[in-house]
Design an enzyme around this catalytic site. Structure first.
Site, PDB file in Angstrom:
ATOM      1  N   ASN A  89       0.923  -1.141   0.000  1.00 51.50           N
ATOM      2  CA  ASN A  89       0.000   0.000   0.000  1.00 51.50           C
ATOM      3  C   ASN A  89       0.966   1.193   0.000  1.00 51.50           C
ATOM      4  O   ASN A  89       1.652   1.435   0.988  1.00 51.50           O
ATOM      5  CB  ASN A  89      -0.828  -0.061   1.280  1.00 51.50           C
ATOM      6  CG  ASN A  89      -1.970   0.931   1.372  1.00 51.50           C
ATOM      7  OD1 ASN A  89      -2.501   1.114   2.453  1.00 51.50           O
ATOM      8  ND2 ASN A  89      -2.362   1.548   0.293  1.00 51.50           N
TER       9      ASN A  89
ATOM     10  N   CYS B 192      -5.243   5.832   8.357  1.00 53.39           N
ATOM     11  CA  CYS B 192      -4.616   4.889   7.426  1.00 53.39           C
ATOM     12  C   CYS B 192      -3.634   4.041   8.229  1.00 53.39           C
ATOM     13  O   CYS B 192      -2.619   4.554   8.717  1.00 53.39           O
ATOM     14  CB  CYS B 192      -3.895   5.649   6.317  1.00 53.39           C
ATOM     15  SG  CYS B 192      -3.020   4.568   5.171  1.00 53.39           S
TER      16      CYS B 192
ATOM     17  N   CYS C 132      -4.635  -2.800   3.038  1.00 58.23           N
ATOM     18  CA  CYS C 132      -5.242  -1.663   3.752  1.00 58.23           C
ATOM     19  C   CYS C 132      -5.156  -2.012   5.240  1.00 58.23           C
ATOM     20  O   CYS C 132      -5.769  -2.991   5.687  1.00 58.23           O
ATOM     21  CB  CYS C 132      -6.686  -1.488   3.303  1.00 58.23           C
ATOM     22  SG  CYS C 132      -7.606  -0.278   4.267  1.00 58.23           S
ATOM     23  N   GLY C 133      -4.385  -1.235   6.003  1.00 54.83           N
ATOM     24  CA  GLY C 133      -4.146  -1.569   7.414  1.00 54.83           C
ATOM     25  C   GLY C 133      -5.406  -1.515   8.257  1.00 54.83           C
ATOM     26  O   GLY C 133      -5.700  -2.431   9.037  1.00 54.83           O
TER      27      GLY C 133
HETATM   28  N1  LIG Z   1      -9.007   4.730   1.693  1.00 55.73           N
HETATM   29  C1  LIG Z   1      -9.177   4.854   3.118  1.00 55.73           C
HETATM   30  C2  LIG Z   1      -8.000   5.477   3.808  1.00 55.73           C
HETATM   31  C3  LIG Z   1      -6.712   4.710   3.664  1.00 55.73           C
HETATM   32  C4  LIG Z   1      -6.684   3.382   4.404  1.00 55.73           C
HETATM   33  C5  LIG Z   1      -5.312   2.776   4.323  1.00 55.73           C
HETATM   34  N2  LIG Z   1      -4.888   2.293   3.081  1.00 55.73           N
HETATM   35  C6  LIG Z   1      -4.979   1.864   5.476  1.00 55.73           C
HETATM   36  O1  LIG Z   1      -3.907   1.249   5.404  1.00 55.73           O
HETATM   37  O2  LIG Z   1      -5.685   1.838   6.468  1.00 55.73           O
HETATM   38  C7  LIG Z   1     -10.441   5.679   3.441  1.00 55.73           C
HETATM   39  O3  LIG Z   1     -10.865   6.492   2.600  1.00 55.73           O
HETATM   40  O4  LIG Z   1     -10.970   5.517   4.544  1.00 55.73           O
END
Ligand SMILES: N[C@@H](CCC[C@H](N)C(=O)O)C(=O)O
Length: 288
Positions: free
Chosen positions: A11, A87, A225-226
């Site tokens: 990511n 994130c 996505c974490g």
């Molecule tokens: N796209 C998500 C925010 C990013 C999340 C991220 N990639 C992670 O690692 O948690 C949103 O719009 O909530």
């Protein structure tokens, strides 16, 4: 203007050091920077600024809960330029970057985010490789909802990890059939998720592990996505009738460990710093 590039389980992020919060991060500029043909290419941007400086600049209305003015704040933007609250992979890369680039001497400190201060423990911090645990805070269940792919309905659970998720555990999925799903544009109920949602599809837990893919709000499918892995772990434990436990979450970009105890989650995983360079000021002032 200096930038770095890094990723957490693939990511990937452009990191912009801006301690005094002077940069104008308008949505068009972020989208151009994250575009894989027009710009550097990334799933999102992590601006590195002091929380107090972001309040003075008007980017933040106030200091989020658990964040002091002197804390480093992860000002996160999705690849389409939209702002998200949190994130999880970003916090790991952010903490690694701070320690590897001399912004922070401590191994345990708080990273500010719009979803509140997130305590981190930096286990390893090399010029390239890092390993970080993030105290992700409270995991809140929102209720049942569903996603659709090509007309097929995937029942799931809405979960708030600071940002919104819909985690769909499907007992008919295995890692091979999961890889075959078309995650270009899964459907969801906008009445349930009025601000959009990140959607995870996953297998039930087997041998302590789930396999997951994700479609992120403001980005599209990403390789990890974490916050999504935390939502997935919570949904998978619930599927088994449990609430606490440790789950290894395998995503296309690697693997992370999620631990949930009494409604609170910890996320541990790697971070990679790939490059540092200079953005052209002329391009940045009017990206083409
Ligand atoms: N796209 C998500 C925010 C990013 C999340 C991220 N990639 C992670 O690692 O948690 C949103 O719009 O909530």
């Amino acid at each position: 203007m200096e930038f770095s590039k890094g990723h957490g389980t693939e990511n990937d992020f452009v990191i912009l050091p801006d301690p005094d919060a002077r940069l104008d991060l308008d949505a068009g500029r972020i989208a151009a920077l994250c575009d894989r043909r027009r710009g550097l290419g990334a799933d999102g941007v992590l601006r590195v600024a002091r929380a107090g400086a972001l309040v003075s600049a008007g980017t933040l209305g106030e200091l989020p809960e658990g964040t002091d003015a002197d804390d480093w704040f992860m000002d996160y933007r999705n690849g389409d330029g939209s702002i998200a609250e949190m994130c999880g992979n970003g916090v790991r890369v952010f903490a690694h970057y701070l320690t590897a680039h001399g912004f922070e001497d401590r191994r345990e400190f708080v990273v500010g985010s719009r979803a509140g201060g997130k305590p981190v423990t930096v286990h390893e911090t090399g010029p390239v490789l890092g390993e970080v645990t993030v105290d992700m805070g409270t995991v809140r269940t929102l209720g049942e909802s569903a996603a659709t792919i090509d007309g097929r309905v995937y029942p799931g659970i809405g979960i708030d990890v600071g940002n919104p998720h819909l985690a769909c555990v499907d007992p008919h999925l295995n890692d091979t059939s999961l890889a075959g799903l078309d995650l270009t544009s899964p459907g969801f109920d906008p009445g349930f998720f009025p601000h959009g949602v990140n959607i995870e599809f996953l297998t039930p837990i087997a041998a302590g592990t789930v396999h997951m893919r994700v479609h992120e709000r403001g980005v599209g499918e990403t390789r990890s996505c974490g916050t999504g892995t935390v939502a997935a772990a919570a949904a998978a434990l619930r599927f088994d009738g449990a609430s606490d436990g440790a789950v290894q979450v395998r995503i296309p970009g690697g693997s992370v460990e999620v631990r949930i105890e009494n409604g609170r989650a910890w996320l541990r995983g790697p971070s990679v710093l790939v490059a540092t360079g200079e953005l052209d000021d002329t391009w940045w002032s009017a990206p083409i």
